[in-house]
Scaffold this motif. Sequence first.
Motif, PDB file in Angstrom:
ATOM      1  N   GLY A 160      39.671  32.750  51.350  1.00 32.83           N
ATOM      2  CA  GLY A 160      41.088  32.444  51.469  1.00 32.83           C
ATOM      3  C   GLY A 160      41.990  33.664  51.468  1.00 32.83           C
ATOM      4  O   GLY A 160      43.075  33.654  52.045  1.00 32.83           O
ATOM      5  N   ASP A 161      41.550  34.732  50.818  1.00 31.25           N
ATOM      6  CA  ASP A 161      42.398  35.923  50.710  1.00 31.25           C
ATOM      7  C   ASP A 161      42.291  36.796  51.957  1.00 31.25           C
ATOM      8  O   ASP A 161      41.204  36.994  52.490  1.00 31.25           O
ATOM      9  N   ASN A 162      43.409  37.314  52.412  1.00 36.32           N
ATOM     10  CA  ASN A 162      43.379  38.287  53.495  1.00 36.32           C
ATOM     11  C   ASN A 162      42.985  39.650  52.923  1.00 36.32           C
ATOM     12  O   ASN A 162      43.356  39.990  51.801  1.00 36.32           O
ATOM     13  N   PRO A 163      42.226  40.448  53.675  1.00 37.01           N
ATOM     14  CA  PRO A 163      41.861  41.783  53.189  1.00 37.01           C
ATOM     15  C   PRO A 163      43.092  42.593  52.815  1.00 37.01           C
ATOM     16  O   PRO A 163      44.061  42.662  53.567  1.00 37.01           O
ATOM     17  N   ARG A 164      43.037  43.221  51.629  1.00 38.76           N
ATOM     18  CA  ARG A 164      44.187  43.983  51.144  1.00 38.76           C
ATOM     19  C   ARG A 164      43.798  45.414  50.810  1.00 38.76           C
ATOM     20  O   ARG A 164      44.486  46.099  50.086  1.00 38.76           O
ATOM     21  N   TYR A 165      42.638  45.848  51.318  1.00 40.89           N
ATOM     22  CA  TYR A 165      42.160  47.183  50.967  1.00 40.89           C
ATOM     23  C   TYR A 165      43.158  48.241  51.426  1.00 40.89           C
ATOM     24  O   TYR A 165      43.690  48.183  52.531  1.00 40.89           O
ATOM     25  N   LEU A 166      43.394  49.203  50.563  1.00 43.53           N
ATOM     26  CA  LEU A 166      44.323  50.285  50.878  1.00 43.53           C
ATOM     27  C   LEU A 166      43.599  51.622  50.838  1.00 43.53           C
ATOM     28  O   LEU A 166      42.581  51.774  50.161  1.00 43.53           O
ATOM     29  N   ASN A 167      44.124  52.588  51.577  1.00 44.46           N
ATOM     30  CA  ASN A 167      43.607  53.943  51.487  1.00 44.46           C
ATOM     31  C   ASN A 167      44.342  54.622  50.333  1.00 44.46           C
ATOM     32  O   ASN A 167      45.527  54.931  50.412  1.00 44.46           O
ATOM     33  N   TRP A 168      43.637  54.842  49.220  1.00 44.32           N
ATOM     34  CA  TRP A 168      44.291  55.288  47.996  1.00 44.32           C
ATOM     35  C   TRP A 168      44.656  56.765  48.014  1.00 44.32           C
ATOM     36  O   TRP A 168      45.458  57.221  47.207  1.00 44.32           O
ATOM     37  N   GLU A 169      44.050  57.523  48.936  1.00 39.30           N
ATOM     38  CA  GLU A 169      44.276  58.979  49.002  1.00 39.30           C
ATOM     39  C   GLU A 169      43.919  59.654  47.684  1.00 39.30           C
ATOM     40  O   GLU A 169      44.620  60.565  47.217  1.00 39.30           O
ATOM     41  N   ASN A 170      42.807  59.215  47.078  1.00 35.78           N
ATOM     42  CA  ASN A 170      42.330  59.844  45.843  1.00 35.78           C
ATOM     43  C   ASN A 170      41.814  61.247  46.124  1.00 35.78           C
ATOM     44  O   ASN A 170      41.050  61.459  47.072  1.00 35.78           O
ATOM     45  N   LYS A 171      42.223  62.199  45.307  1.00 35.46           N
ATOM     46  CA  LYS A 171      41.690  63.562  45.457  1.00 35.46           C
ATOM     47  C   LYS A 171      40.214  63.593  45.059  1.00 35.46           C
ATOM     48  O   LYS A 171      39.414  64.316  45.643  1.00 35.46           O
ATOM     49  N   ILE A 172      39.884  62.847  44.025  1.00 39.52           N
ATOM     50  CA  ILE A 172      38.481  62.645  43.653  1.00 39.52           C
ATOM     51  C   ILE A 172      38.124  61.224  44.075  1.00 39.52           C
ATOM     52  O   ILE A 172      38.655  60.259  43.539  1.00 39.52           O
ATOM     53  N   LYS A 173      37.233  61.097  45.049  1.00 41.57           N
ATOM     54  CA  LYS A 173      36.896  59.785  45.587  1.00 41.57           C
ATOM     55  C   LYS A 173      36.144  58.954  44.543  1.00 41.57           C
ATOM     56  O   LYS A 173      35.308  59.470  43.799  1.00 41.57           O
ATOM     57  N   LYS A 174      36.435  57.670  44.522  1.00 45.41           N
ATOM     58  CA  LYS A 174      35.859  56.784  43.509  1.00 45.41           C
ATOM     59  C   LYS A 174      34.901  55.771  44.149  1.00 45.41           C
ATOM     60  O   LYS A 174      35.290  54.988  45.015  1.00 45.41           O
ATOM     61  N   ILE A 175      33.646  55.837  43.695  1.00 41.72           N
ATOM     62  CA  ILE A 175      32.627  54.886  44.128  1.00 41.72           C
ATOM     63  C   ILE A 175      32.446  53.857  43.018  1.00 41.72           C
ATOM     64  O   ILE A 175      32.359  54.211  41.844  1.00 41.72           O
ATOM     65  N   GLY A 176      32.382  52.597  43.371  1.00 41.19           N
ATOM     66  CA  GLY A 176      32.223  51.546  42.374  1.00 41.19           C
ATOM     67  C   GLY A 176      30.877  50.847  42.480  1.00 41.19           C
ATOM     68  O   GLY A 176      30.277  50.780  43.557  1.00 41.19           O
ATOM     69  N   ILE A 177      30.384  50.350  41.344  1.00 43.23           N
ATOM     70  CA  ILE A 177      29.225  49.463  41.296  1.00 43.23           C
ATOM     71  C   ILE A 177      29.614  48.271  40.424  1.00 43.23           C
ATOM     72  O   ILE A 177      30.056  48.446  39.294  1.00 43.23           O
ATOM     73  N   PHE A 178      29.447  47.071  40.959  1.00 44.41           N
ATOM     74  CA  PHE A 178      29.780  45.858  40.217  1.00 44.41           C
ATOM     75  C   PHE A 178      28.495  45.081  39.979  1.00 44.41           C
ATOM     76  O   PHE A 178      27.963  44.443  40.887  1.00 44.41           O
ATOM     77  N   THR A 179      27.984  45.146  38.755  1.00 46.54           N
ATOM     78  CA  THR A 179      26.717  44.483  38.445  1.00 46.54           C
ATOM     79  C   THR A 179      26.502  44.413  36.940  1.00 46.54           C
ATOM     80  O   THR A 179      27.058  45.226  36.189  1.00 46.54           O
ATOM     81  N   ARG A 180      25.716  43.421  36.512  1.00 48.39           N
ATOM     82  CA  ARG A 180      25.269  43.437  35.121  1.00 48.39           C
ATOM     83  C   ARG A 180      24.305  44.598  34.951  1.00 48.39           C
ATOM     84  O   ARG A 180      23.466  44.852  35.809  1.00 48.39           O
ATOM     85  N   ILE A 181      24.414  45.302  33.846  1.00 44.19           N
ATOM     86  CA  ILE A 181      23.536  46.441  33.605  1.00 44.19           C
ATOM     87  C   ILE A 181      22.285  45.931  32.903  1.00 44.19           C
ATOM     88  O   ILE A 181      22.298  45.638  31.711  1.00 44.19           O
ATOM     89  N   THR A 182      21.212  45.818  33.665  1.00 41.67           N
ATOM     90  CA  THR A 182      19.968  45.272  33.141  1.00 41.67           C
ATOM     91  C   THR A 182      18.796  45.893  33.885  1.00 41.67           C
ATOM     92  O   THR A 182      18.948  46.367  35.024  1.00 41.67           O
ATOM     93  N   ALA A 183      17.628  45.864  33.266  1.00 41.67           N
ATOM     94  CA  ALA A 183      16.432  46.431  33.882  1.00 41.67           C
ATOM     95  C   ALA A 183      16.085  45.724  35.185  1.00 41.67           C
ATOM     96  O   ALA A 183      15.418  46.300  36.053  1.00 41.67           O
TER      97      ALA A 183
END
Length: 277
Positions: A117-140
Amino acid sequence: STITPTIKQRIFNKFKIKDLPLQNQPLIDFFFPFQKVFFMGEYTLPILERFLNETILEKSFVFIQFSIFQVPENYKRFDKNKSYNFISGFKDSEIKIELAEFENYNHFYFPLSISMGDNPRYLNWENKIKKIGIFTRITANKPLDVFFYALHLLLSEGEKVELHIFGDCPEDMKIILNSIDYLKIDKAVFFHGHQTNMKEAAIESKIDLVWFHSYYGDPGGYASFDLASLGVPQLFWNFTPEFDIAQQINNWPIFNNLKEFVLSTKNNLKDDSKRLE
């Protein structure tokens, strides 16, 4: 629950006056009125199976949560000669591999159904230090080591990047922290814990790109679809050893070569138009 025989009942049984009551009768009585019984996770049924009768087992269905490629002994406690009812998002070719140990089983294909239902809202943040994300439960069962190696290579090549990990950690963090320490990436890794809204977390943290697990050539978790609806770019690592990513028929950017994975990450972070595409 089960019944613990009283001393009187044990004495009567010993002298063959009266048999002991069935210890599992309360559990059977509980399940009896239901037309269907669903066990969420393949690890739940084996705990109770010895207390259930055939009538209950025939109307029981098991939702598969993990894959044998995550947990090799996933079905160790199942009786492979019995017929079970499984439910999963695995396609026919995949379930044959997943349940290869079983002599007989029923499988109901239940794919993910979501509303975009949501329209894409991604923005170019212009971060000087680029940020990589991981979305997950931390488990073996959801290894992170390959992502730590990738971050190590990016940093050693002079890239200005950070890794932000969003997710609950129900297990001991010592092994993970040891990996971060010996790879010398501790100053570039940040843990944010469980998030009630992954989309808001991605926006608030200004995440430029996300790394995700992949199984059988598809995203390995619901979080990927949530973030896809937001328009956050994603790269995937193939965690199914027997799956050849060259055979995938979709457009997910999936890798099993670390150099290629790192190079794609670098190119996406440096080229705003490529990342937005």
